[in-house]
Design an enzyme around this catalytic site. Structure first.
Site, mmCIF file in Angstrom:
data_model
loop_
_atom_site.group_PDB
_atom_site.id
_atom_site.type_symbol
_atom_site.label_atom_id
_atom_site.label_comp_id
_atom_site.label_asym_id
_atom_site.label_seq_id
_atom_site.Cartn_x
_atom_site.Cartn_y
_atom_site.Cartn_z
ATOM 1 N N ARG A 59 23.501 -5.236 -25.569
ATOM 2 C CA ARG A 59 23.904 -5.931 -24.080
ATOM 3 C C ARG A 59 22.422 -6.016 -23.270
ATOM 4 O O ARG A 59 22.400 -6.946 -22.776
ATOM 5 C CB ARG A 59 24.873 -4.802 -23.419
ATOM 6 C CG ARG A 59 25.345 -5.688 -22.106
ATOM 7 C CD ARG A 59 26.396 -4.812 -21.523
ATOM 8 N NE ARG A 59 26.901 -5.367 -20.103
ATOM 9 C CZ ARG A 59 26.675 -4.702 -19.118
ATOM 10 N NH1 ARG A 59 25.602 -3.647 -19.001
ATOM 11 N NH2 ARG A 59 26.891 -5.253 -17.961
ATOM 12 N N HIS A 63 21.189 -9.418 -21.926
ATOM 13 C CA HIS A 63 20.931 -9.744 -20.624
ATOM 14 C C HIS A 63 19.569 -9.928 -20.257
ATOM 15 O O HIS A 63 19.087 -10.566 -19.054
ATOM 16 C CB HIS A 63 21.242 -8.489 -19.601
ATOM 17 C CG HIS A 63 22.998 -8.268 -19.491
ATOM 18 N ND1 HIS A 63 23.331 -7.709 -18.474
ATOM 19 C CD2 HIS A 63 23.954 -8.974 -20.067
ATOM 20 C CE1 HIS A 63 24.805 -7.929 -18.508
ATOM 21 N NE2 HIS A 63 24.965 -8.481 -19.625
ATOM 22 N N ASN A 91 24.060 -5.712 -13.882
ATOM 23 C CA ASN A 91 23.411 -4.449 -14.553
ATOM 24 C C ASN A 91 23.219 -3.083 -14.026
ATOM 25 O O ASN A 91 23.209 -2.256 -14.533
ATOM 26 C CB ASN A 91 21.726 -5.037 -14.696
ATOM 27 C CG ASN A 91 21.593 -5.984 -15.763
ATOM 28 O OD1 ASN A 91 22.244 -6.348 -16.626
ATOM 29 N ND2 ASN A 91 20.469 -6.930 -15.202
ATOM 30 N N HIS A 190 31.507 -8.137 -28.315
ATOM 31 C CA HIS A 190 32.247 -7.181 -27.795
ATOM 32 C C HIS A 190 33.315 -6.580 -28.818
ATOM 33 O O HIS A 190 34.124 -5.734 -28.337
ATOM 34 C CB HIS A 190 33.089 -7.861 -26.710
ATOM 35 C CG HIS A 190 32.593 -8.306 -25.445
ATOM 36 N ND1 HIS A 190 33.337 -8.920 -24.302
ATOM 37 C CD2 HIS A 190 31.091 -7.896 -24.986
ATOM 38 C CE1 HIS A 190 32.276 -8.799 -23.233
ATOM 39 N NE2 HIS A 190 31.123 -8.363 -23.812
#
Length: 314
Positions: A59, A63, A91, A190
């Protein structure tokens, strides 16, 4: 004088202006030959401690790359010059795993001082985390530089959220040069990790395209009010990188709204069904999309360097 010249050379070599144009898996073959072994050892240590960290690092990489390219900007703490991306809504209180990158960076600096960017360490750590949970491995193109600034506003505007609709997802990925197939494959990340109740509450209480038994199961640990930080797995085998995420979507058991929209009578239904029955197709597409995303570079002329500490500019 020689000492001054030497320090000047080091300073100049740490500070550069570059984009991720000429990345290569062999970039550090001579300058830091032990790099990949060091990163893998660090990730083995982290994942053995907590399997969720593989998802947390994945992740972080996603990001990072969606905000001015894969330049390690998400790793920066607040400074007088800028507000950290860690404070952006996508975040804040959810991005994690920074200490894993810190630990690996310390080991890398001991072996190859001022040579390897934090951005490249994050890219390698992401690959290794995925592989350690049973996912694919791939040759990671390397040679990134670290940003000298961060963009809280960029993180707030560029990162899709758990309530995003399909058109929004397709558009936001397209803004990064990633097509709808890339988006769906990357959403398969995911298949590992967990999520907080506050981000899926609306789906399990208000949406109709959800398996009733699944909704009831998730409501048991995510009350209608309160329990915002209670955790639920992102798919039914959340410590294993597999294609179960897509199987779950075909059964209306996606945890986020932004998950289930991939299989809800829209343009990605056929691809989701393919991934649900062909793990090999998903793995191949995931690798391709990860490499494509990893090639996202900073804007032309952006100041960059090899950070000695991933949290602060030199």
């Amino acid at each position: 004088m020689a000492s001054i010249i030497s320090h000047l050379f080091i300073a100049l070599s740490l500070f550069a202006f570059s984009a991720n144009a000429q990345l290569s898996p062999s970039f550090y073959a001579k300058s830091c030959p032990r790099l990949e072994g060091i990163v893998r050892s660090g990730m083995i240590k982290a994942v053995n401690r907590e399997k969720r960290l593989a998802a947390s690092i994945l992740r972080l990489f996603f990001h990072d790359c969606f905000v001015n390219g894969c330049d390690g900007s998400i790793l920066l703490d607040d400074s007088p010059a800028f507000t950290s991306e860690k404070n952006a809504f996508p975040n804040r209180n959810s991005a994690r795993g920074f200490e894993v990158i810190d630990d690996i960076k310390t080991q890398v600096e001991a072996a190859c001082k001022a040579t390897v960017s934090c951005a490249d360490i994050l890219a390698l750590a992401t690959r290794d985390g995925v592989a350690l949970l049973g996912g694919p491995s791939w040759a990671v193109p390397l040679g990134r530089k670290d940003s000298r600034t961060a963009s809280e506003s960029g993180a707030n505007s560029n990162l899709p959220g758990p309530a995003s609709d399909l058109s929004t997802l397709i558009s936001m990925f397209a803004d990064q040069g990633l097509n709808a197939r890339d988006m769906t494959a990357l959403s398969g990340g995911h298949t590992i990790g967990v999520a907080k109740c506050q981000f899926f509450r609306t789906r399990i209480y208000n949406e109709t395209n959800i398996d009733p038994a699944f909704a009831t199961q998730r409501q048991a640990n995510c009350p209608f009010s309160g329990g915002d930080t209670n955790l639920a797995p992102l798919d039914s085998t959340n410590n294993m990188f597999d294609n179960k995420y897509f199987v779950d979507l075909t059964n209306k058991r996606g945890l986020f709204h932004s998950d289930q929209v991939l299989f809800n009578g829209g343009s990605q239904d056929a691809l989701v069904r393919t991934y649900s029955t062909s793990p090999a197709t998903f793995r191949a597409d995931f690798v391709s999309a990860m490499i494509k995303m990893g090639n996202l570079g900073p804007p032309a002329g952006a100041a960059s360097e090899i950070r000695l500490n991933c949290r602060v500019v030199n």
